[in-house]
Scaffold this motif. Structure first.
Motif, PDB file in Angstrom:
ATOM      1  N   SER A   1      -5.823  21.947  -2.943  1.00 25.29           N
ATOM      2  CA  SER A   1      -6.878  22.555  -2.136  1.00 25.29           C
ATOM      3  C   SER A   1      -6.275  23.439  -1.044  1.00 25.29           C
ATOM      4  CB  SER A   1      -7.755  21.466  -1.513  1.00 25.29           C
ATOM      5  OG  SER A   1      -8.742  22.023  -0.665  1.00 25.29           O
ATOM      6  N   GLY A   2      -5.201  22.962  -0.424  1.00 26.68           N
ATOM      7  CA  GLY A   2      -4.521  23.787   0.575  1.00 26.68           C
ATOM      8  C   GLY A   2      -3.878  25.018  -0.039  1.00 26.68           C
ATOM      9  N   LEU A   3      -3.393  24.897  -1.266  1.00 27.35           N
ATOM     10  CA  LEU A   3      -2.792  26.044  -1.938  1.00 27.35           C
ATOM     11  C   LEU A   3      -3.832  27.133  -2.206  1.00 27.35           C
ATOM     12  CD1 LEU A   3      -0.136  27.092  -3.259  1.00 27.35           C
ATOM     13  CD2 LEU A   3      -1.006  26.187  -5.414  1.00 27.35           C
ATOM     14  N   TRP A   4      -5.058  26.753  -2.457  1.00 27.14           N
ATOM     15  CA  TRP A   4      -6.111  27.746  -2.665  1.00 27.14           C
ATOM     16  C   TRP A   4      -6.298  28.591  -1.406  1.00 27.14           C
ATOM     17  CZ3 TRP A   4      -8.375  30.980  -5.386  1.00 27.14           C
ATOM     18  CH2 TRP A   4      -9.656  31.445  -5.138  1.00 27.14           C
ATOM     19  N   LEU A   5      -6.138  27.978  -0.224  1.00 32.24           N
ATOM     20  CA  LEU A   5      -6.189  28.750   1.014  1.00 32.24           C
ATOM     21  C   LEU A   5      -5.017  29.722   1.078  1.00 32.24           C
ATOM     22  CD1 LEU A   5      -7.337  29.356   3.811  1.00 32.24           C
ATOM     23  CD2 LEU A   5      -5.979  27.435   4.699  1.00 32.24           C
TER      24      LEU A   5
ATOM     25  N   ILE B   1      -4.745  23.874   7.542  1.00 36.87           N
ATOM     26  CA  ILE B   1      -4.487  22.911   6.467  1.00 36.87           C
ATOM     27  C   ILE B   1      -4.332  23.680   5.160  1.00 36.87           C
ATOM     28  CG2 ILE B   1      -5.297  20.841   5.266  1.00 36.87           C
ATOM     29  CD1 ILE B   1      -6.844  20.078   7.715  1.00 36.87           C
ATOM     30  N   ASP B   2      -3.144  24.203   4.960  1.00 38.80           N
ATOM     31  CA  ASP B   2      -2.821  24.833   3.688  1.00 38.80           C
ATOM     32  C   ASP B   2      -2.011  23.839   2.871  1.00 38.80           C
ATOM     33  OD1 ASP B   2      -0.462  24.840   5.141  1.00 38.80           O
ATOM     34  OD2 ASP B   2       0.223  26.723   4.262  1.00 38.80           O
ATOM     35  N   ALA B   3      -1.293  24.323   1.861  1.00 38.24           N
ATOM     36  CA  ALA B   3      -0.546  23.406   1.002  1.00 38.24           C
ATOM     37  C   ALA B   3       0.541  22.673   1.777  1.00 38.24           C
ATOM     38  CB  ALA B   3       0.070  24.184  -0.168  1.00 38.24           C
ATOM     39  N   ILE B   4       1.269  23.382   2.641  1.00 40.37           N
ATOM     40  CA  ILE B   4       2.349  22.758   3.407  1.00 40.37           C
ATOM     41  C   ILE B   4       1.794  21.742   4.394  1.00 40.37           C
ATOM     42  CG2 ILE B   4       4.335  23.180   4.884  1.00 40.37           C
ATOM     43  CD1 ILE B   4       4.611  24.305   2.092  1.00 40.37           C
ATOM     44  N   ARG B   5       0.736  22.125   5.101  1.00 36.31           N
ATOM     45  CA  ARG B   5       0.140  21.219   6.083  1.00 36.31           C
ATOM     46  C   ARG B   5      -0.463  19.996   5.414  1.00 36.31           C
ATOM     47  NH1 ARG B   5       0.700  19.530  11.210  1.00 36.31           N
ATOM     48  NH2 ARG B   5      -1.309  18.957  12.156  1.00 36.31           N
ATOM     49  N   ALA B   6      -1.100  20.189   4.266  1.00 33.92           N
ATOM     50  CA  ALA B   6      -1.651  19.048   3.535  1.00 33.92           C
ATOM     51  C   ALA B   6      -0.547  18.099   3.097  1.00 33.92           C
ATOM     52  CB  ALA B   6      -2.442  19.537   2.323  1.00 33.92           C
ATOM     53  N   ALA B   7       0.591  18.652   2.667  1.00 31.86           N
ATOM     54  CA  ALA B   7       1.724  17.808   2.306  1.00 31.86           C
ATOM     55  C   ALA B   7       2.267  17.072   3.522  1.00 31.86           C
ATOM     56  CB  ALA B   7       2.818  18.660   1.668  1.00 31.86           C
ATOM     57  N   GLN B   8       2.278  17.737   4.671  1.00 26.14           N
ATOM     58  CA  GLN B   8       2.768  17.091   5.888  1.00 26.14           C
ATOM     59  C   GLN B   8       1.862  15.933   6.298  1.00 26.14           C
ATOM     60  OE1 GLN B   8       2.763  19.640   9.317  1.00 26.14           O
ATOM     61  NE2 GLN B   8       4.188  18.351  10.460  1.00 26.14           N
ATOM     62  N   ILE B   9       0.551  16.132   6.166  1.00 24.57           N
ATOM     63  CA  ILE B   9      -0.387  15.050   6.518  1.00 24.57           C
ATOM     64  C   ILE B   9      -0.211  13.866   5.582  1.00 24.57           C
ATOM     65  CG2 ILE B   9      -2.840  14.456   6.594  1.00 24.57           C
ATOM     66  CD1 ILE B   9      -3.396  17.338   7.468  1.00 24.57           C
TER      67      ILE B   9
END
Length: 291
Positions: A79-83, A237-245
């Motif tokens: 979902s973050g990658l779509w952003l 909250i992109d792909a990197i931020r989602a992975a960090q969370i």
């Protein structure tokens, strides 16, 4: 299409020597393919065996390559990658437009256009010199802190603006190189036919220039796709931020590996398209030729 021999009038057929050559080339091609596959399998197997036989591999596998954690984090990371993809698409369109305008400004002739040339040169020098991460910080945190009326406060917008400003400087230089690669005789011929400067650029110079710089432009698009993940430093909250969370809950870094794999899955097709365009434009052969 059947080729007819001019002397006999009969359909042409390859000679026994030509058939032998064709058979030999096919055997060599098959042999090369088999050798390439076998050598690749051997090298990959050796690397896998070497890595998995190290003493710390079980801990590394548990921390970075946990399949259960990967499946749990995949929806949020995707979902973050779509952003990231949306930011890349919108930024890429704006970068092409702004970069082309800056490149045209830098190639204007005459002393009356000196202020525009100076502005374009200063723009490219400044934003090529500033690190992208610093530009993201300045726009993402600095501009909203001014509290100016009418300005958006969305971090995605300012992160995308930082990408546009920075990459436009690089793309402008790519376009300028393409414009200056067109021989001056092309402009002279167009002007002698009665075309104005604007029409000469539009119908004569730019079509040739853009065609010549397609491969480096695609390379910049690949870099933009990766650097779009830097907007995560603004809290987006992109792909990197989602992975960090996902990682913060148990300090398992598998979500980062998932995010990296998704970015690679996007980058590889773009890279192959870049190679195809480079070969089509003759970049892997004679410069400027068309294959």
């Amino acid at each position: 299409m059947t080729i007819v021999s001019p002397s006999t009038g009969e359909p042409w057929r390859p000679s026994p020597l030509q058939l032998e050559r064709i058979s030999y080339r096919r055997r060599r091609s098959t042999r090369s393919l088999i050798i390439a596959i076998v050598s690749t399998v051997v090298v990959v197997a050796a690397v896998i065996i070497g890595v998995t036989s190290t003493p710390g591999w079980p801990r590394v596998q548990q921390t970075f390559f946990d399949p259960v954690k990967a499946l749990d984090a995949l929806p949020a990371v995707a979902s973050g990658l779509w952003l990231n993809i949306r930011v890349m698409i919108v930024s890429g369109i704006l970068i092409l437009i702004i970069g082309l305008i800056i490149a045209i400004l830098r190639t204007l002739r005459g002393p009356v256009f000196f202020p525009l040339r100076m502005f374009a040169a200063a723009y490219t020098d400044v934003f090529r010199g500033l690190p992208l991460l610093l530009v993201i910080f300045l726009l993402g945190f600095g501009v909203p802190a001014l509290r100016l009326q009418g300005l958006p406060s969305d971090a995605v917008i300012w992160g995308g603006a930082a990408l546009v400003l920075t990459y436009s400087a690089y793309v402008a230089e790519v376009f300028r190189a393409g414009i200056e690669s067109v021989h001056p005789s092309q402009r002279a011929a167009a002007r002698s036919l009665g075309l104005s400067y604007a029409k000469t650029m539009r119908f004569v110079v730019l079509p040739q220039a853009v065609r010549r710089v397609v491969p480096p432009l695609l390379n910049d698009l690949v870099s933009l796709q990766k650097d779009s993940g830097l907007i995560a430093v603004l809290g987006v909250i992109d792909a990197i931020r989602a992975a960090q969370i996902a990682t913060a809950t148990d300090f398992n870094f598998t979500p980062y590996v998932v995010a990296g794999a998704l970015f690679v899955a996007l980058t590889v097709p773009l890279a192959r398209i870049t190679d195809w365009a480079a070969r089509r434009q003759g970049w892997y052969g004679t410069a400027g030729s068309h294959l």
